[in-house]
Design a protein around this motif. Structure first.
Motif, mmCIF file in Angstrom:
data_model
loop_
_atom_site.group_PDB
_atom_site.id
_atom_site.type_symbol
_atom_site.label_atom_id
_atom_site.label_comp_id
_atom_site.label_asym_id
_atom_site.label_seq_id
_atom_site.Cartn_x
_atom_site.Cartn_y
_atom_site.Cartn_z
ATOM 1 N N THR A 9 0.847 -1.192 0.000
ATOM 2 C CA THR A 9 0.000 0.000 0.000
ATOM 3 C C THR A 9 0.881 1.240 0.000
ATOM 4 O O THR A 9 2.089 1.145 -0.237
ATOM 5 N N LYS A 10 0.319 2.395 0.293
ATOM 6 C CA LYS A 10 1.069 3.658 0.249
ATOM 7 C C LYS A 10 2.038 3.769 1.427
ATOM 8 O O LYS A 10 1.721 3.383 2.549
ATOM 9 N N LEU A 11 3.194 4.350 1.147
ATOM 10 C CA LEU A 11 4.244 4.509 2.144
ATOM 11 C C LEU A 11 3.752 5.250 3.376
ATOM 12 O O LEU A 11 4.127 4.924 4.512
ATOM 13 N N THR A 12 2.918 6.257 3.204
ATOM 14 C CA THR A 12 2.466 7.067 4.333
ATOM 15 C C THR A 12 1.793 6.247 5.418
ATOM 16 O O THR A 12 1.818 6.602 6.598
ATOM 17 N N HIS A 13 1.186 5.098 5.030
ATOM 18 C CA HIS A 13 0.448 4.292 5.999
ATOM 19 C C HIS A 13 1.361 3.496 6.925
ATOM 20 O O HIS A 13 0.905 3.031 7.985
ATOM 21 N N ALA A 14 2.628 3.306 6.560
ATOM 22 C CA ALA A 14 3.531 2.515 7.403
ATOM 23 C C ALA A 14 3.633 3.119 8.804
ATOM 24 O O ALA A 14 3.645 2.402 9.806
ATOM 25 N N MET A 15 3.716 4.425 8.878
ATOM 26 C CA MET A 15 3.809 5.104 10.163
ATOM 27 C C MET A 15 2.550 4.829 10.995
ATOM 28 O O MET A 15 2.616 4.574 12.197
ATOM 29 N N SER A 16 1.410 4.881 10.342
ATOM 30 C CA SER A 16 0.147 4.670 11.029
ATOM 31 C C SER A 16 0.005 3.232 11.519
ATOM 32 O O SER A 16 -0.304 2.985 12.693
ATOM 33 N N TYR A 17 0.249 2.275 10.630
ATOM 34 C CA TYR A 17 0.101 0.873 10.999
ATOM 35 C C TYR A 17 1.074 0.482 12.114
ATOM 36 O O TYR A 17 0.738 -0.310 12.989
ATOM 37 N N GLY A 18 2.272 1.036 12.087
ATOM 38 C CA GLY A 18 3.255 0.690 13.102
ATOM 39 C C GLY A 18 3.004 1.354 14.441
ATOM 40 O O GLY A 18 3.516 0.899 15.466
ATOM 41 N N SER A 19 2.229 2.439 14.453
ATOM 42 C CA SER A 19 2.028 3.203 15.684
ATOM 43 C C SER A 19 0.991 2.582 16.621
ATOM 44 O O SER A 19 0.854 3.013 17.767
ATOM 45 N N ARG A 20 0.271 1.588 16.146
ATOM 46 C CA ARG A 20 -0.814 1.024 16.952
ATOM 47 C C ARG A 20 -0.260 0.198 18.119
ATOM 48 O O ARG A 20 0.546 -0.712 17.923
ATOM 49 N N VAL A 21 -0.710 0.522 19.313
ATOM 50 C CA VAL A 21 -0.271 -0.181 20.519
ATOM 51 C C VAL A 21 -1.403 -1.093 20.977
ATOM 52 O O VAL A 21 -2.476 -0.601 21.362
ATOM 53 N N PRO A 22 -1.211 -2.419 20.903
ATOM 54 C CA PRO A 22 -2.278 -3.337 21.316
ATOM 55 C C PRO A 22 -2.770 -3.026 22.732
ATOM 56 O O PRO A 22 -1.992 -2.842 23.663
ATOM 57 N N GLY A 23 -4.068 -2.943 22.864
ATOM 58 C CA GLY A 23 -4.660 -2.662 24.163
ATOM 59 C C GLY A 23 -4.751 -1.188 24.496
ATOM 60 O O GLY A 23 -5.346 -0.818 25.515
ATOM 61 N N LYS A 24 -4.159 -0.339 23.653
ATOM 62 C CA LYS A 24 -4.188 1.106 23.893
ATOM 63 C C LYS A 24 -4.585 1.839 22.609
ATOM 64 O O LYS A 24 -3.786 2.571 22.012
ATOM 65 N N PRO A 25 -5.811 1.662 22.161
ATOM 66 C CA PRO A 25 -6.228 2.247 20.881
ATOM 67 C C PRO A 25 -6.227 3.766 20.871
ATOM 68 O O PRO A 25 -6.196 4.372 19.798
ATOM 69 N N ARG A 26 -6.270 4.393 22.040
ATOM 70 C CA ARG A 26 -6.287 5.851 22.086
ATOM 71 C C ARG A 26 -4.902 6.434 22.369
ATOM 72 O O ARG A 26 -4.772 7.620 22.644
ATOM 73 N N ASP A 27 -3.865 5.585 22.310
ATOM 74 C CA ASP A 27 -2.528 6.049 22.649
ATOM 75 C C ASP A 27 -1.494 5.511 21.653
ATOM 76 O O ASP A 27 -0.613 4.729 22.009
ATOM 77 N N PRO A 28 -1.586 5.921 20.359
ATOM 78 C CA PRO A 28 -0.609 5.443 19.366
ATOM 79 C C PRO A 28 0.789 5.969 19.670
ATOM 80 O O PRO A 28 0.956 7.018 20.297
ATOM 81 N N SER A 29 1.796 5.238 19.203
ATOM 82 C CA SER A 29 3.197 5.588 19.455
ATOM 83 C C SER A 29 3.889 5.979 18.153
ATOM 84 O O SER A 29 4.084 5.138 17.272
ATOM 85 N N ALA A 30 4.273 7.262 18.045
ATOM 86 C CA ALA A 30 4.979 7.720 16.847
ATOM 87 C C ALA A 30 6.342 7.042 16.740
ATOM 88 O O ALA A 30 6.802 6.712 15.639
ATOM 89 N N ALA A 31 7.016 6.817 17.877
ATOM 90 C CA ALA A 31 8.325 6.164 17.848
ATOM 91 C C ALA A 31 8.205 4.743 17.322
ATOM 92 O O ALA A 31 9.043 4.278 16.535
ATOM 93 N N GLN A 32 7.163 4.044 17.723
ATOM 94 C CA GLN A 32 6.943 2.689 17.231
ATOM 95 C C GLN A 32 6.571 2.705 15.757
ATOM 96 O O GLN A 32 7.001 1.852 14.975
ATOM 97 N N GLY A 33 5.778 3.712 15.355
ATOM 98 C CA GLY A 33 5.435 3.839 13.941
ATOM 99 C C GLY A 33 6.659 4.086 13.085
ATOM 100 O O GLY A 33 6.759 3.584 11.957
ATOM 101 N N TYR A 34 7.621 4.846 13.626
ATOM 102 C CA TYR A 34 8.860 5.107 12.903
ATOM 103 C C TYR A 34 9.609 3.803 12.622
ATOM 104 O O TYR A 34 10.215 3.644 11.557
ATOM 105 N N GLU A 35 9.565 2.846 13.553
ATOM 106 C CA GLU A 35 10.265 1.581 13.350
ATOM 107 C C GLU A 35 9.779 0.883 12.085
ATOM 108 O O GLU A 35 10.568 0.388 11.279
ATOM 109 N N LEU A 36 8.454 0.824 11.921
ATOM 110 C CA LEU A 36 7.906 0.162 10.738
ATOM 111 C C LEU A 36 8.193 0.974 9.483
ATOM 112 O O LEU A 36 8.507 0.417 8.424
ATOM 113 N N LEU A 37 8.095 2.287 9.568
ATOM 114 C CA LEU A 37 8.409 3.122 8.408
ATOM 115 C C LEU A 37 9.864 2.941 7.996
ATOM 116 O O LEU A 37 10.176 2.804 6.814
#
Length: 374
Positions: A137-165
Motif C-alpha cells: 500500500t502507500k508509504l504514508t500508511h507505514a507510520m500509522s500501521y506501526g504506531s498502533r499499541v495493542p490494548g491502547k487504541p487511544r494512545d498510538p506511538s509515533a516512535a513505534q510507527g517510525y520503526e515500521l516506516l
C-alpha cells in the motif's frame, strides 16, 4: 477538498514544516558545534625559557582526547520523517506525510538529499509489535500501521510507527539507516521569521490556493470545492519570502508538475534555509542561536543512532553548497477512480542502487535531470 486540522490548516502542511525543522535542527547542531570549537582555548607556543641546567627528561605526552564523533567516518544514511499527527484528537494515528533521506558518503564532505513520495506504493512488512500483518500500500500508511499499541487504541506511538516506516523504506531503497528523526511542527512561519526570512529563486509562477496577498487565508467557496477571493502569486525570479510566504509557496501542488514540483520546491526551500543559517555566521551570534532554538521549540524526536553531539561534530565540515538536491521522478499507479498511488520511474529508482554503491555522482552525471536546481 483538503482535510483541515483544528487550527484550520491542511493536515499535510505539518509534514512539510516538520521536514524543514529536521534539516534546520541538523544545521543548527553544526552551528552550535562550530561555536563550541571556536570557544575552545587555543594553545600557542610561548618563547623558549632560558636555562643553564641540564635538560630535564620530558614527561610522557598524554594522548589527546578524540573529539566527539571521531569514529564516525561514513557513509551515513539519515531518515527524516515529518508526521501528520493531531495530539488533540485521542487515538489519532500519525502518518508519514514527508519522508526525506540524507545520504552522506564516506569522508563526510558532501551530502545528497532526496524525498520519497508519501503515496509511493511499497511492500510494508509485518510488524508484530502493532499486530500489522503486512501488505502492499502507500508509504504514508507505514507510520500509522506501526504506531498502533495493542490494548491502547487511544494512545498510538509515533516512535513505534517510525520503526515500521524505517523498515519499509530500508526494504524499498536497500539502504541501512544510521539515525533518524520524527518531527511535528506548528510554527514554521515563526521559525523563518526568526531568521529574517529566506532568499529563494522561484523557478515557476505559483499561484496560492490558500492565501491572499496580505497573508490572510482565503474563504472556502460556498458549497465547498475550493476557495474564493484574491490569491497570493509567487512570480518567477529571485524572491525574499517571510515565514508565511515560504510555507505557503512550498505547499502548493495544484501547479504545473503537481506534487513532484512541490517536492522540488520543498527541497529548494530547505537548502535555502540551511544556507541562511550557515551564511549568517550564527556561531558568532549566541543570541541569534538562542532565538532560532526558541523558535524550534519541542518539535524533534531523535529516533536513535549516534549521539546528536557526535553526529554534529562528524558533519561539522559540511557546507550548504555541498548538499546536492535530487528529485526522483515518478508517475501514478492506476487511473481515475482506480488510482492506487505513485511509483518511481526506472531512472528515478535507478538512483537508489547507484547511491548505495557509492556511484551517485556518476549516475547524476549520466542523468543530470535528477539534480534539483538550487
Amino acid at each position: 477538498m483538503t482535510q483541515e486540522t483544528g487550527t484550520g490548516r491542511p493536515r499535510w502542511v505539518w509534514g512539510l514544516a516538520a521536514l524543514a525543522v529536521v534539516v534546520l535542527v541538523g544545521v543548527a547542531a553544526l552551528v552550535v558545534t562550530r561555536m563550541v570549537r571556536d570557544d575552545e582555548p587555543r594553545r600557542t607556543a610561548g618563547p623558549a625559557a632560558t636555562t643553564t641546567g641540564p635538560t630535564p627528561t620530558p614527561s610522557p605526552t598524554p594522548s589527546p582526547t578524540p573529539p566527539p564523533g571521531a569514529s564516525i567516518t561514513g557513509p551515513l544514511n539519515l531518515l527524516l520523517v515529518g508526521v501528520d499527527t493531531r495530539v488533540s484528537v485521542p487515538g489519532w494515528e500519525p502518518h508519514g506525510d514527508a519522508v526525506l533521506i540524507l545520504h552522506v558518503p564516506a569522508g563526510l564532505d558532501r551530502a545528497y538529499l532526496f524525498s520519497l513520495p508519501r503515496d509511493l506504493v511499497v511492500d510494508i512488512p509485518k510488524f508484530p509489535k502493532s499486530g500489522y500483518k503486512g501488505g502492499r500500500t502507500k508509504l504514508t500508511h507505514a507510520m500509522s500501521y506501526g504506531s498502533r499499541v495493542p490494548g491502547k487504541p487511544r494512545d498510538p506511538s509515533a516512535a513505534q510507527g517510525y520503526e515500521l516506516l524505517r523498515s519499509t523504506v530500508a526494504g524499498y531503497t536497500g539502504l541501512r539507516f544510521d539515525a533518524g528523526a520524527v518531527v511535528t511542527f506548528n510554527g514554521f512561519d515563526r521559525l523563518v521569521d526568526s531568521l529574517g526570512g529566506v532568499d529563494l529563486y522561484v523557478d515557476q509562477r505559483v499561484p496560492s490556493l490558500h492565501r491572499r496577498p496580505d497573508g490572510r487565508y482565503r474563504e472556502p467557496a460556498p458549497g465547498g470545492g475550493g476557495y474564493t477571493g484574491p490569491q497570493m502569486v509567487y512570480e518567477k525570479g529571485e524572491r525574499h519570502l517571510n515565514g508565511w510566504q515560504a510555507l505557503d509557496y512550498a505547499r502548493q501542488r495544484y501547479i504545473a508538475g503537481g506534487d513532484y514540483a512541490r517536492q522540488r520546491h520543498q527541497q529548494q526551500l530547505l537548502r535555502a534555509l540551511a544556507a541562511k543559517i550557515l551564511n549568517e555566521n550564527l556561531a558568532r551570534q549566541p543570541d541569534r542561536v538562542e532565538q532560532v532554538v526558541s523558535a524550534l521549540g519541542d518539535t524533534l524526536v531523535y529516533a536513535g543512532g549516534p549521539r546528536i553531539v557526535d553526529l554534529a561534530y562528524a558533519l561539522g565540515g559540511l557546507s550548504a553548497d555541498r548538499i546536492t538536491l535530487v528529485g526522483l521522478p515518478g508517475d501514478g499507479v492506476g487511473k481515475g477512480s482506480s488510482y492506487r498511488g505513485e511509483q518511481l520511474t526506472s531512472v528515478g529508482k535507478g538512483f537508489l542502487p547507484a547511491l548505495k554503491a557509492g556511484k551517485a555522482e556518476s549516475y547524476l552525471d549520466a542523468h543530470p535531470e535528477l539534480r534539483v536546481k538550487n
